[in-house]
Design an enzyme around this catalytic site. Sequence first.
Site, mmCIF file in Angstrom:
data_model
loop_
_atom_site.group_PDB
_atom_site.id
_atom_site.type_symbol
_atom_site.label_atom_id
_atom_site.label_comp_id
_atom_site.label_asym_id
_atom_site.label_seq_id
_atom_site.Cartn_x
_atom_site.Cartn_y
_atom_site.Cartn_z
ATOM 1 N N HIS A 373 0.799 -1.226 0.000
ATOM 2 C CA HIS A 373 0.000 0.000 0.000
ATOM 3 C C HIS A 373 0.828 1.271 0.000
ATOM 4 O O HIS A 373 0.274 2.353 0.191
ATOM 5 C CB HIS A 373 -0.914 0.045 1.226
ATOM 6 C CG HIS A 373 -1.996 -0.970 1.221
ATOM 7 N ND1 HIS A 373 -3.261 -0.719 0.736
ATOM 8 C CD2 HIS A 373 -2.008 -2.253 1.646
ATOM 9 C CE1 HIS A 373 -4.010 -1.800 0.881
ATOM 10 N NE2 HIS A 373 -3.275 -2.745 1.428
ATOM 11 N N LYS A 564 -8.388 14.063 4.385
ATOM 12 C CA LYS A 564 -7.508 12.896 4.371
ATOM 13 C C LYS A 564 -6.482 13.117 5.466
ATOM 14 O O LYS A 564 -6.432 14.204 6.048
ATOM 15 C CB LYS A 564 -6.813 12.762 3.002
ATOM 16 C CG LYS A 564 -6.168 14.073 2.532
ATOM 17 C CD LYS A 564 -5.498 13.943 1.176
ATOM 18 C CE LYS A 564 -6.449 13.987 -0.004
ATOM 19 N NZ LYS A 564 -6.509 12.741 -0.742
ATOM 20 N N ARG A 565 -5.651 12.105 5.756
ATOM 21 C CA ARG A 565 -4.588 12.339 6.730
ATOM 22 C C ARG A 565 -3.749 13.542 6.302
ATOM 23 O O ARG A 565 -3.603 13.815 5.116
ATOM 24 C CB ARG A 565 -3.691 11.093 6.839
ATOM 25 C CG ARG A 565 -4.343 9.917 7.527
ATOM 26 C CD ARG A 565 -4.634 10.223 8.972
ATOM 27 N NE ARG A 565 -3.401 10.200 9.741
ATOM 28 C CZ ARG A 565 -3.235 9.489 10.842
ATOM 29 N NH1 ARG A 565 -4.219 8.757 11.329
ATOM 30 N NH2 ARG A 565 -2.093 9.509 11.494
ATOM 31 N N LYS A 570 0.796 14.655 0.674
ATOM 32 C CA LYS A 570 -0.575 14.937 0.222
ATOM 33 C C LYS A 570 -0.773 16.431 -0.067
ATOM 34 O O LYS A 570 -1.764 16.841 -0.647
ATOM 35 C CB LYS A 570 -1.582 14.446 1.260
ATOM 36 C CG LYS A 570 -1.558 12.914 1.451
ATOM 37 C CD LYS A 570 -2.535 12.482 2.529
ATOM 38 C CE LYS A 570 -2.419 11.019 2.907
ATOM 39 N NZ LYS A 570 -3.132 10.112 1.978
ATOM 40 N N THR A 672 -8.610 6.574 -1.844
ATOM 41 C CA THR A 672 -9.965 6.020 -1.934
ATOM 42 C C THR A 672 -10.975 7.141 -1.690
ATOM 43 O O THR A 672 -12.101 7.079 -2.163
ATOM 44 C CB THR A 672 -10.180 4.896 -0.904
ATOM 45 O OG1 THR A 672 -9.628 5.326 0.353
ATOM 46 C CG2 THR A 672 -9.514 3.617 -1.338
ATOM 47 N N LYS A 676 -14.718 8.274 -3.416
ATOM 48 C CA LYS A 676 -15.946 8.615 -2.688
ATOM 49 C C LYS A 676 -16.482 9.968 -3.152
ATOM 50 O O LYS A 676 -17.690 10.148 -3.326
ATOM 51 C CB LYS A 676 -15.693 8.615 -1.178
ATOM 52 C CG LYS A 676 -15.351 7.222 -0.642
ATOM 53 C CD LYS A 676 -14.705 7.259 0.744
ATOM 54 C CE LYS A 676 -14.004 5.929 1.024
ATOM 55 N NZ LYS A 676 -13.089 5.986 2.181
#
Length: 831
Positions: A373, A564-565, A570, A672, A676
């Site tokens: 992952h 998100k985290r 990111k 993911t 969504k």
Amino acid sequence: MTIKQSTSNTIRDLDPIRTGLSVEALRRAVLDNLACMQARYPNIATTYNWYMALAFSVRDRMLARWVSTVETYAARDIKVACYLSAEFLIGPQLGNNLVNLDIEASAREAMRSLGQDLDALLEFEEEPGLGNGGLGRLAACYLDSLATLELPAVGYGIRYEFGIFDQVIRDGWQVEVTDKWLQHGNPWEIVRPEVSVYVSFGGHTEAGTDAQGRYCVRWIPAYRVKGVACDTPVLGYRVNTCNTLRLWKSEAVESFDLEDFNVGDYYGAVEQKVTSETLSKVLYPNDEPEVGKRLRLAQQYFLVSCSLQDLLQLLNIKGAPISRFPDGFVVQLNDTHPSLAVAELMRLLLDERGLSWEESWDITQRSLAYTNHTLLPEALETWGLPLFRSLLPRPLEIIYEINRRFLDQVRQRYPGDEARVARLSLIEETGEKRVRMANLATVGSHAVNGVAALHSTLLKQTVLRDFAELWPERFQNVTNGVTPRRFVVLSNPGLAHLLDEAVGVGWATDLSRLRSLEALSGDPEFQKRWRRVKRHNKEALALRVRERTGMRVDPDALFDIQVKRIHEYKRQHLNVLHIITLYDRLRHDPLRAAAARCFVFGGKAAPGYHMAKLIIRLINGVAEVVNNDPAVGGRLKVVFFPNFNVKNAQAIYPAADLSEQISTAGKEASGTGNMKFMLNGALTIGTLDGANVEIREEVGADNFFLFGLTAEAVERVQREGYQPAAYADANPELRRALDLVAGGHFSRGDREMFRPLVESLLRRDPFLVLADYADYVACQERVRAAWGDQERWTRMSILNAARAGKFSSDRAIREYCEKIWKVSPVRVAIG
Ligand code: NBG
């Protein structure tokens, strides 16, 4: 009074008060539970009492299906998918179970007749936060799809007493508060003290020969811990299949500690007991820089040992010979956290069942498969040898033997190539010796997969390159997916209703049917209804924002969301730099035309990840200034929504117009959340990273806002000596934004607060924020233009949902079944 005699002992004989699905049956069940389980009557019942009564009544209705499912699997010669994961982020259970049982409306009505509001009870529920983020939530989506597709499966994990912390924001900073998910008890689990196993730790090994004169090893542990099964039912959507999520809780082995080993040392023994019970106490953050914690390694071993022993027992109960293990089970390793399964299955077969090395290895490899992952080097687990040896002496010996045999093969295939041998070895030899968990998982598995097309390709080119050369046939891709049941049917009922009408019921289990929305994407009437649903969801989110933060946001604004985290890769800070630029433009030109935008952020930072916490502080600092500057006139709003978790996520995705997926290309394995958002009709602004690539492919380039360097370009820029400061020098708006941050504009004049962040960006910028800034800002201009044309925007929004079919976790699970697991559906009948 006569007692009705049951003649058949089947589930059919259960009392309707525990099985009936009508409003009246539910009402009676809730009252019955209130009185007979909680000794309460309606007038004095609290929200807690009503919640528990309803939850138990719903669970009762799942149990007949659960028992039948277990019975069906036990009776048949089937193969079961076993999903081993250190994390399961399953989210609140009540709503989802109501949806899957198809009794949401009846339950609402039943509760109304008792003077209770179902929504208030749903809100009351504490979710089990047994995961950090995407990886744990993926595991939960997969369990949902497995049950819905009527596939025999079991999830194995750890029942952490404290899951992920609750996040509160104080003075703009993240503060961690302990998670209290168990404070009211957990109505969804069944604890099974009778299903328990023992796990050894520490001590030493002794080699000898067995009764038949064969070489064997005995592990004399320093202590053992008991694992007790805590089961949660996982019901499929409108099917009878109800699979099991089995989470292990650690307990002290009393007789062992108190009698055998600690005679005369009562308090020492109690201490030992306390240590054993701490094993499943707390979930570890997955992105903390500090790793190598002893307790974490112990947790990982505890998880795999309990689970594999359980599987061996199940095989035994079925009366199947051990050689049939790979025909009965396929064990999927969710990242490297459970990769000790390779050593542990070997140990159980060799030491406890007396099989030969060759037989054991054959069974192990045929049973295990591994999903990677992440490519981030800091997230690739390794464990220092001294720690490993002191905690797990026998598994370490087995790893050494696996490695010896494996490297012999490698040397035969690549004679003289010792550099390759060193790279492939399960043991890192440079510096302090360490066990490489990804190598262990790869060697012990028959299949290895990445989680999006790009990630699987990069995996073969980078982290596992030598393995991919050695065994190309083992490598696969299975792009992630998400469950449309929780993320549309449950959390976006307005959209679900519209979809029922537009494409017909059945889309929730066959998401490709959404394609027929394409024909409606330009229809003005349908567009209007589509916008009405979105507007309603935005109002609901605005209300929540008000409740949680006290801030007012305008539901007519473009909702631009990044949840998100929090992580540098990111790039929440790239988003912030864009906001600062918009703000700066308005400050200098207050009459400038600007459509209202509301930026929403949400996400937790690992408690020890200082830069991530500083990014949260920056978001809140920018919010404070931008939201209150009269020059902005309310046209920009910045919100940090605290404590992003599954429950909050369910309110956020349906309200999004724009989905921020802006990681540095090559760093986000899949994502993911991106799926969504898409499924709920948000448009994506994103890089060519992870599953964004496939999202763009599906939705079409015209309906996706693409910017940024490709993974290849990122690699090249870095190789050629990246100079981030040069980008700031060349771009006045970027320079200005950085100067405002550095100058204390968002920290009430404090020039020190954000210094580490600005310096990191200007000196190293490991994730190329500055290199991508200009293109990102330009792309946001295209977003603005598109938003200005609401018909065009709505059409793109509809097309995003229409083309999200590929990202159902049902598709992903079918691929696992076909490519890796070879597991087929089994119909469950009730009774
Ligand atoms: C995460 C990736 C995400 C991915 C999820 C689920 C880890 C180690 N990896 O990109 O960062 O979507 O896994 O596959 O948490």
